[in-house]
Design a protein around this motif. Structure first.
Motif, PDB file in Angstrom:
ATOM      1  N   GLU A 294     -11.996  10.029  -0.842  1.00  0.00           N
ATOM      2  CA  GLU A 294     -12.248   9.530   0.696  1.00  0.00           C
ATOM      3  C   GLU A 294     -11.047   9.140   1.432  1.00  0.00           C
ATOM      4  O   GLU A 294     -10.783   9.186   2.297  1.00  0.00           O
ATOM      5  N   ILE A 295      -9.987   8.506   0.524  1.00  0.00           N
ATOM      6  CA  ILE A 295      -8.589   8.228   1.235  1.00  0.00           C
ATOM      7  C   ILE A 295      -7.755   9.469   1.482  1.00  0.00           C
ATOM      8  O   ILE A 295      -7.579   9.656   2.469  1.00  0.00           O
ATOM      9  N   LEU A 296      -8.010  10.584   0.800  1.00  0.00           N
ATOM     10  CA  LEU A 296      -7.294  11.685   0.870  1.00  0.00           C
ATOM     11  C   LEU A 296      -8.010  12.349   2.185  1.00  0.00           C
ATOM     12  O   LEU A 296      -7.282  12.974   3.201  1.00  0.00           O
ATOM     13  N   GLU A 297      -9.407  12.410   2.463  1.00  0.00           N
ATOM     14  CA  GLU A 297     -10.028  13.061   3.459  1.00  0.00           C
ATOM     15  C   GLU A 297      -9.698  12.306   4.698  1.00  0.00           C
ATOM     16  O   GLU A 297      -9.551  12.562   5.940  1.00  0.00           O
ATOM     17  N   ARG A 298      -9.541  11.047   4.551  1.00  0.00           N
ATOM     18  CA  ARG A 298      -9.295  10.196   5.693  1.00  0.00           C
ATOM     19  C   ARG A 298      -7.774  10.540   6.185  1.00  0.00           C
ATOM     20  O   ARG A 298      -7.415  10.527   7.612  1.00  0.00           O
TER      21      ARG A 298
ATOM     22  N   THR B  39      -6.711   1.043  -2.233  1.00  0.00           N
ATOM     23  CA  THR B  39      -8.109   1.097  -1.857  1.00  0.00           C
ATOM     24  C   THR B  39      -8.265   1.744  -0.390  1.00  0.00           C
ATOM     25  O   THR B  39      -7.472   2.057   0.416  1.00  0.00           O
ATOM     26  N   LEU B  40      -9.667   2.173   0.056  1.00  0.00           N
ATOM     27  CA  LEU B  40      -9.726   2.864   1.360  1.00  0.00           C
ATOM     28  C   LEU B  40      -9.298   1.629   2.163  1.00  0.00           C
ATOM     29  O   LEU B  40      -8.723   2.127   3.477  1.00  0.00           O
ATOM     30  N   GLY B  41      -9.716   0.458   2.294  1.00  0.00           N
ATOM     31  CA  GLY B  41      -9.360  -0.463   3.051  1.00  0.00           C
ATOM     32  C   GLY B  41      -7.929  -0.575   3.440  1.00  0.00           C
ATOM     33  O   GLY B  41      -7.312  -0.845   4.438  1.00  0.00           O
ATOM     34  N   GLN B  42      -6.913  -0.655   2.138  1.00  0.00           N
ATOM     35  CA  GLN B  42      -5.716  -0.806   2.462  1.00  0.00           C
ATOM     36  C   GLN B  42      -5.147   0.556   3.143  1.00  0.00           C
ATOM     37  O   GLN B  42      -4.120   0.504   3.757  1.00  0.00           O
ATOM     38  N   TYR B  43      -5.479   1.708   2.866  1.00  0.00           N
ATOM     39  CA  TYR B  43      -5.228   2.759   3.624  1.00  0.00           C
ATOM     40  C   TYR B  43      -5.586   2.519   5.119  1.00  0.00           C
ATOM     41  O   TYR B  43      -4.580   2.919   6.032  1.00  0.00           O
ATOM     42  N   ASP B  44      -6.961   2.266   5.540  1.00  0.00           N
ATOM     43  CA  ASP B  44      -6.915   2.080   6.924  1.00  0.00           C
ATOM     44  C   ASP B  44      -6.367   0.884   7.585  1.00  0.00           C
ATOM     45  O   ASP B  44      -5.852   1.337   8.665  1.00  0.00           O
ATOM     46  N   SER B  45      -5.658  -0.028   6.755  1.00  0.00           N
ATOM     47  CA  SER B  45      -4.882  -0.955   7.548  1.00  0.00           C
ATOM     48  C   SER B  45      -3.539  -0.517   7.701  1.00  0.00           C
ATOM     49  O   SER B  45      -2.926  -0.642   8.669  1.00  0.00           O
TER      50      SER B  45
END
Length: 332
Positions: free
Chosen positions: A35-39, A304-310
């Motif tokens: 999911e992180i890679l896709e985002r 985490t995905l949250g860390q990526y989003d931040s």
């Protein structure tokens, strides 16, 4: 969206925000990693960074290579190999991870090093785990003073000639060694490094710290004079130290920075973050992104995905010239 900057003088451009995949396949499970890679891909990012030793230290039984193997599965599933700029590293594989985790040995004493046979074997292993025929950038992960530079550079030239990597880079290396590397490449006609991956952030290394893997003023001056090298800045958020005093006290990464200068810079970043309604880490990332002398790639490694989003949200933080001047003026 993530923009691009030149990679040295190669004529190609790479994402200014690179995605560090160090914890993928270990601390970060496969579904969340994908999911992180896709985002990241959806945000326009194309620069993926890993290493053959990632990440032997996370769990009992991990030996390194887990990140590369996960990226191989993601590329096989999505068919995106030709759509990404893929970088990996060799030289920091450890022989006995269990002994290091148990405190019976130091990791640096077990590094595989940058001998010719070692690098050839390491890259073949990386290509196998990644499921690709070549990588775009291959770094010497840790500077190896035991192996003659001529041996390392000749081996790297052979890997480029064999089509196993398009470019070479170096990581965790002092400036004097970097100049020696460049001189030898020029003398022998070997491919020279086009990327330098070092620890770099808004905070500055304490003058008494001997951690040479952190960019200092001398190295920045060197990079300004040699635009054939692109700086790739790892640990730009210093493991959360900007926003969490407890992490500043507990995490080893902050020890090289602790002091009055960092206290002043943390205060400046925190003040600006409060004014903008963002985090101090996002201010630090925005500061890095807006540096242009020299331009640099910012490498983030979210767990985490949250860390990526931040981290990705920092792309929307624009610092005015006055804000940049205020940040740059802070310090002891």
């Amino acid at each position: 969206m993530i923009d691009t900057i030149p990679l040295g003088r190669t004529g190609e451009r790479v994402s200014s925000l690179a995605l560090g995949c160090m914890l993928m396949g270990t601390a970060t499970g496969e579904a969340e990693s994908f999911e992180i890679l896709e985002r990241y891909h959806a945000d326009g990012g194309r620069f993926l960074d890993t290493a053959d030793c990632y990440a032997w230290w996370v769990r009992d039984g991990d030996t390194g290579g887990e990140s590369e193997a996960l990226l191989g599965r993601w590329m096989a599933r999505t068919g995106r190999r030709d759509d990404v700029f893929l970088a990996t590293k060799g030289g920091a594989w450890v022989a006995d991870p269990a002994a290091v985790r148990a405190g019976r040995a130091a990791a640096a004493e077990q590094y595989a090093g940058a001998g010719a046979a070692t690098l050839r074997h390491a890259l073949d292993g990386s290509l196998r785990r990644l499921g690709v025929e070549h990588v775009d950038l291959y770094y010497v992960h840790v500077d190896d003073l035991r192996t003659p530079l001529e041996e390392t550079l000749e081996a790297l030239a052979g890997l480029v000639a064999a089509g196993k990597t398009r470019h070479i880079g170096w990581s965790n290396v002092p400036t004097w060694r970097l100049e020696r590397i460049r001189q030898l490449c020029a003398r022998h006609g070997w491919p020279a490094p086009v990327a330098l991956q070092q620890e770099h952030s808004y905070l500055r290394r304490h003058p008494r710290s001997d951690k040479y893997a952190i960019v200092d003023g001398e190295q920045l001056r060197y990079l300004r004079a040699h635009d054939d090298l692109t700086l790739v800045a790892y640990s730009p958020m210093l493991k959360g130290a900007y926003d969490d005093p407890e992490k500043r006290r507990a995490h080893d990464v902050f020890r090289a920075y602790a002091g009055a200068d960092s206290d002043a810079r943390l205060a400046a970043a925190g003040k600006l973050a409060a004014e903008l309604g963002v985090t101090a880490s996002q201010v630090a990332l925005a500061w890095l992104r807006q540096q242009d002398d020299p331009r640099r790639v910012t490498l983030v490694g979210p767990r985490t995905l949250g860390q990526y989003d931040s981290a990705a949200a920092s792309l929307g933080v624009e610092l005015t010239p006055d804000m940049l001047a205020e940040l740059d003026a802070a310090g002891a």
